[in-house]
Structure formats: C-alpha cells, structure tokens
Write an enzyme that holds these catalytic residues in place. Structure first.
Site, PDB file in Angstrom:
ATOM      1  N   SER A   1      50.034  47.841  32.921  1.00  7.14           N
ATOM      2  CA  SER A   1      49.635  46.468  33.259  1.00  7.14           C
ATOM      3  C   SER A   1      50.344  45.444  32.369  1.00  7.14           C
ATOM      4  O   SER A   1      50.533  45.656  31.165  1.00  7.14           O
ATOM      5  CB  SER A   1      48.123  46.319  33.089  1.00  7.14           C
ATOM      6  OG  SER A   1      47.788  44.952  33.167  1.00  7.14           O
TER       7      SER A   1
ATOM      8  N   LYS B   1      37.128  46.855  42.125  1.00  7.93           N
ATOM      9  CA  LYS B   1      36.711  45.462  42.342  1.00  7.93           C
ATOM     10  C   LYS B   1      35.496  45.306  43.259  1.00  7.93           C
ATOM     11  O   LYS B   1      34.755  44.344  43.131  1.00  7.93           O
ATOM     12  CB  LYS B   1      37.867  44.659  42.940  1.00  7.93           C
ATOM     13  CG  LYS B   1      38.898  44.283  41.918  1.00  7.93           C
ATOM     14  CD  LYS B   1      40.004  43.462  42.545  1.00  7.93           C
ATOM     15  CE  LYS B   1      41.072  43.217  41.501  1.00  7.93           C
ATOM     16  NZ  LYS B   1      42.279  42.638  42.076  1.00  7.93           N
TER      17      LYS B   1
ATOM     18  N   ASP C   1      41.078  36.013  41.721  1.00  8.79           N
ATOM     19  CA  ASP C   1      42.230  36.392  42.558  1.00  8.79           C
ATOM     20  C   ASP C   1      42.506  35.339  43.630  1.00  8.79           C
ATOM     21  O   ASP C   1      43.662  35.040  43.946  1.00  8.79           O
ATOM     22  CB  ASP C   1      41.966  37.730  43.262  1.00  8.79           C
ATOM     23  CG  ASP C   1      42.216  38.930  42.359  1.00  8.79           C
ATOM     24  OD1 ASP C   1      42.895  38.776  41.326  1.00  8.79           O
ATOM     25  OD2 ASP C   1      41.722  40.022  42.699  1.00  8.79           O
TER      26      ASP C   1
HETATM   27  P1  NDP Z   1      41.686  48.169  45.767  1.00 11.32           P
HETATM   28  O1  NDP Z   1      41.515  49.472  45.106  1.00 11.32           O
HETATM   29  O2  NDP Z   1      40.488  47.317  45.937  1.00 11.32           O
HETATM   30  O3  NDP Z   1      42.401  48.378  47.201  1.00 11.32           O
HETATM   31  C1  NDP Z   1      43.559  49.123  47.313  1.00 11.32           C
HETATM   32  C2  NDP Z   1      44.124  48.984  48.712  1.00 11.32           C
HETATM   33  O4  NDP Z   1      45.407  49.604  48.748  1.00 11.32           O
HETATM   34  C3  NDP Z   1      43.278  49.672  49.769  1.00 11.32           C
HETATM   35  O5  NDP Z   1      43.390  48.960  50.967  1.00 11.32           O
HETATM   36  C4  NDP Z   1      43.969  51.039  49.890  1.00 11.32           C
HETATM   37  O6  NDP Z   1      43.842  51.637  51.151  1.00 11.32           O
HETATM   38  C5  NDP Z   1      45.425  50.631  49.749  1.00 11.32           C
HETATM   39  N1  NDP Z   1      46.247  51.743  49.298  1.00 11.32           N
HETATM   40  C6  NDP Z   1      46.180  52.412  48.112  1.00 11.32           C
HETATM   41  N2  NDP Z   1      47.141  53.354  48.049  1.00 11.32           N
HETATM   42  C7  NDP Z   1      47.829  53.287  49.234  1.00 11.32           C
HETATM   43  C8  NDP Z   1      48.929  53.994  49.771  1.00 11.32           C
HETATM   44  N3  NDP Z   1      49.529  54.980  49.084  1.00 11.32           N
HETATM   45  N4  NDP Z   1      49.373  53.664  51.007  1.00 11.32           N
HETATM   46  C9  NDP Z   1      48.777  52.660  51.713  1.00 11.32           C
HETATM   47  N5  NDP Z   1      47.727  51.960  51.250  1.00 11.32           N
HETATM   48  C10 NDP Z   1      47.258  52.259  50.027  1.00 11.32           C
HETATM   49  O7  NDP Z   1      42.805  47.398  44.906  1.00 11.32           O
HETATM   50  P2  NDP Z   1      43.106  45.842  44.821  1.00 11.32           P
HETATM   51  O8  NDP Z   1      42.823  45.235  46.127  1.00 11.32           O
HETATM   52  O9  NDP Z   1      42.500  45.316  43.614  1.00 11.32           O
HETATM   53  O10 NDP Z   1      44.691  45.850  44.539  1.00 11.32           O
HETATM   54  C11 NDP Z   1      45.638  46.094  45.577  1.00 11.32           C
HETATM   55  C12 NDP Z   1      47.033  45.762  45.061  1.00 11.32           C
HETATM   56  O11 NDP Z   1      47.130  44.367  44.798  1.00 11.32           O
HETATM   57  C13 NDP Z   1      47.368  46.458  43.739  1.00 11.32           C
HETATM   58  O12 NDP Z   1      48.727  46.802  43.736  1.00 11.32           O
HETATM   59  C14 NDP Z   1      47.114  45.388  42.698  1.00 11.32           C
HETATM   60  O13 NDP Z   1      47.900  45.565  41.533  1.00 11.32           O
HETATM   61  C15 NDP Z   1      47.555  44.153  43.468  1.00 11.32           C
HETATM   62  N6  NDP Z   1      46.922  42.949  42.948  1.00 11.32           N
HETATM   63  C16 NDP Z   1      47.710  42.017  42.354  1.00 11.32           C
HETATM   64  C17 NDP Z   1      47.186  40.868  41.869  1.00 11.32           C
HETATM   65  C18 NDP Z   1      48.088  39.870  41.232  1.00 11.32           C
HETATM   66  O14 NDP Z   1      47.583  38.984  40.546  1.00 11.32           O
HETATM   67  N7  NDP Z   1      49.376  39.931  41.447  1.00 11.32           N
HETATM   68  C19 NDP Z   1      45.744  40.597  41.915  1.00 11.32           C
HETATM   69  C20 NDP Z   1      45.006  41.616  42.593  1.00 11.32           C
HETATM   70  C21 NDP Z   1      45.578  42.759  43.052  1.00 11.32           C
HETATM   71  P3  NDP Z   1      42.601  52.640  51.493  1.00 11.32           P
HETATM   72  O15 NDP Z   1      41.433  51.745  51.771  1.00 11.32           O
HETATM   73  O16 NDP Z   1      43.088  53.383  52.672  1.00 11.32           O
HETATM   74  O17 NDP Z   1      42.395  53.494  50.255  1.00 11.32           O
END
Ligand code: NDP
Length: 275
Positions: free
Chosen positions: A14, A66, A102
C-alpha cells in the site's frame, strides 16, 4: 505517539503509509500510520484491539473488509451507511465510528482531471452511461456518486449475486444501477470504472474491449496498470489514475482523524508518480 492503522489484505504494497506519515511529519504530529495485514477471521479481533489500546486514532479499511466492517462498528455515519461501505474509522474513546471517504476521493479525482478531449468542466458526467467493473465497497461509492450526478450505471461483477445486491441497495430517487454481463468485445458507453484489483499483477481489466472516452482505474499502484497504459496511448481518452483518488480520499480521512487540514501537496509528493 498515536497510531493509525490500515486494515485489509493484501496491504504490504500500500502507498497509504508513505502519504500519511509524510503528512504527520510535515505538521509535526506525533502519529504513525501502519499497515496491519488482516484476514477475514481476524477483523473483529483487530477492531477489539483498537478499542482497547487507547492510543489508536483510527484506521483505514480496505479490500476485502469495507462492507463486513459496517456491522462490527459502534456507529456509522449516514454517508457511509447509504453507500453500504466504510473505508475510515475514527476512535472516540473505546467507540469506533465508520465513515466513507472513497466517494469524496472519486469525485475530487474526476473533477480535477485535465481533459484530453473537449468535455464539460467540474464533475464530468451528467446523463451519461458508465460501466463499473466490480461490486465491492469501492464500486458502491462510485455507483452512488454517479447516480447522484444523474447518470445511468451498469455493474459487471465476477460474482453476479453480489452485483444484484449492490443494484438493489444503491438507489437515488428510485433509480438503481443495472447489472450487466462482464464485457467482452463490447463498447462500454461513455466511461468505465475499474473497481476490482485487476491490474495489480499485470492483467488488463478491459481486455478485448474498445475503450470509452473516459477510463477511470481505481487500482492504486506504483507502476501504471496495463489499462492505464493502454488508455494513455489512445487518442482522446481521458484517464483517471487510481493514485489521484487515493490522494483525495486519504486527505479527507486525515482530516477526520486529526481535525486539521491535510497538507495535500506533501501527500501528493509522497506518491511514486505525479498525479
Ligand atoms: P472489495 O473487496 O470490497 O471488492 C473487490 C471487488 O473486486 C469485488 O467486486 C470482487 O469481485 C472483485 N474482484 C476481486 N478479484 C477479482 C478478480 N481476480 N477478477 C475479477 N474481479 C475481482 O474491494 P474494494 O471495493 O475496496 O477495492 C476494489 C479495488 O479498488 C481495489 O483494487 C482497491 O485497491 C481499489 N480502490 C482504490 C481506491 C483509491 O483510492 N484509488 C479506493 C478504494 C478502492 P467478487 O465479488 O466476484 O469477489
């Protein structure tokens, strides 16, 4: 010295500790931001430690906690409850209060992004069709923001049941996101938001899909993701890099923990690339 924690998994790479610790140093605040790798079955115990330790100002919560953290807190602010996800916790004595920064970070990143083709100023979308990849906490914040700004939102997620749950629970004046299939060989409307971790390990989140006019990749990585690289190499596509949202959500969280304005340029300078 007080502590601020980053609770999630994985958190080792991170960029948040560098940003927050630079800000604490700049303002002469005796605080330290530390990443705490936290598996699903450790989340409740980690929050109990926060309540007990007494010198923890608060925390950021990231992937994958989250949504689940919401029911483990003592209080949740209205904005975070509406989104259905918490990314920031503030400790008040032994009570833990949840917030969501966010949505603010997403909006500020979009508003401040220089356009690569003629487009409206300020928040860029109004009456547009936007595809969100993912249905987790970040996707929820983006979906609510985009609906509030009068847009049509499509949600594509690996697990369609989770996309359905998001679409049912996120609502603005009777309008909800629509669930769509994962795009392959399609045109994703006016903009796409990658709210999955795809890109962290060199994968392209939108493989085989023609890029829309705006590409917003939330993945905050030291090196540009393949999606950001392809979008930057495509004429007239405006690209919002995950580092930009990271910066603005972090600044708002910093202000919740400390009660003082965040030194935004110090935080920006602590990022590995200019945004
Ligand atoms: P969550 O754990 O809440 O959600 C993760 C999401 O990603 C789910 O929809 C999950 O799908 C999907 N996912 C995970 N792995 C895969 C994969 N291999 N292929 C396809 N889909 C996948 O995480 P967040 O929503 O908090 O974070 C999501 C992304 O956004 C992260 O990369 C995080 O770093 C980024 N982020 C960036 C921020 C910024 O400030 N730039 C702020 C917040 C988040 P499923 O439901 O099928 O498991």
């Amino acid at each position: 010295m007080s502590q601020v924690w980053l609770i999630g998994r994985p958190v080792a790479h991170s960029l948040s500790p560098a940003m927050h610790n630079a800000a604490f140093t700049k303002l002469g605040l005796p605080h330290r931001y530390e990443a705490k790798e936290t598996a699903d079955d450790q989340l409740a115990a980690t929050l109990d430690r926060m309540r007990r330790e007494g010198d923890v100002l608060g925390a950021n919560v990231t992937i994958p906690h989250k949504e689940t953290v919401l029911r483990l807190l003592d209080e949740v602010d209205d904005g975070a409850r509406r989104i259905g996800a918490v990314n920031t916790i503030v400790s008040r004595g032994a009570r833990l209060i949840g917030y969501n920064t966010d949505k603010h970070g997403f909006e500020k990143a979009l508003e401040t992004q220089p356009r690569r083709a003629p487009w409206r100023d300020g928040f860029p979308f109004d009456g547009d069709r936007i595809l969100i990849l993912g249905a987790g906490g970040a996707a929820r914040a983006c979906a609510l923001s985009l609906l509030e700004h009068g847009n049509n939102v499509d949600i594509a997620n690996r697990d369609p049941a989770r996309a359905d749950a998001l679409a049912r629970s996120i609502e603005v004046e009777g309008r909800h996101p629509e669930v769509v299939a994962w795009p392959r060989g399609s045109e994703p409307g006016d903009a796409v938001v990658n709210a999955t971790p795809l890109g962290l390990n060199g994968e392209e989140a939108l493989e085989d899909v023609q890029l829309p006019k705006w590409v917003i990749d939330l993945v905050p990585t030291a090196a540009e993701t393949p999606l950001v690289k392809r979008a930057k190499a495509t004429d007239n596509v405006t690209v919002v890099d995950g580092l930009s949202m990271l910066l603005y959500q972090a600044a708002r969280s910093f202000e919740l923990w400390t009660g003082v304005p965040a030194p935004i340029e110090t935080m920006r300078a602590a990022l590995p690339r200019p945004v």
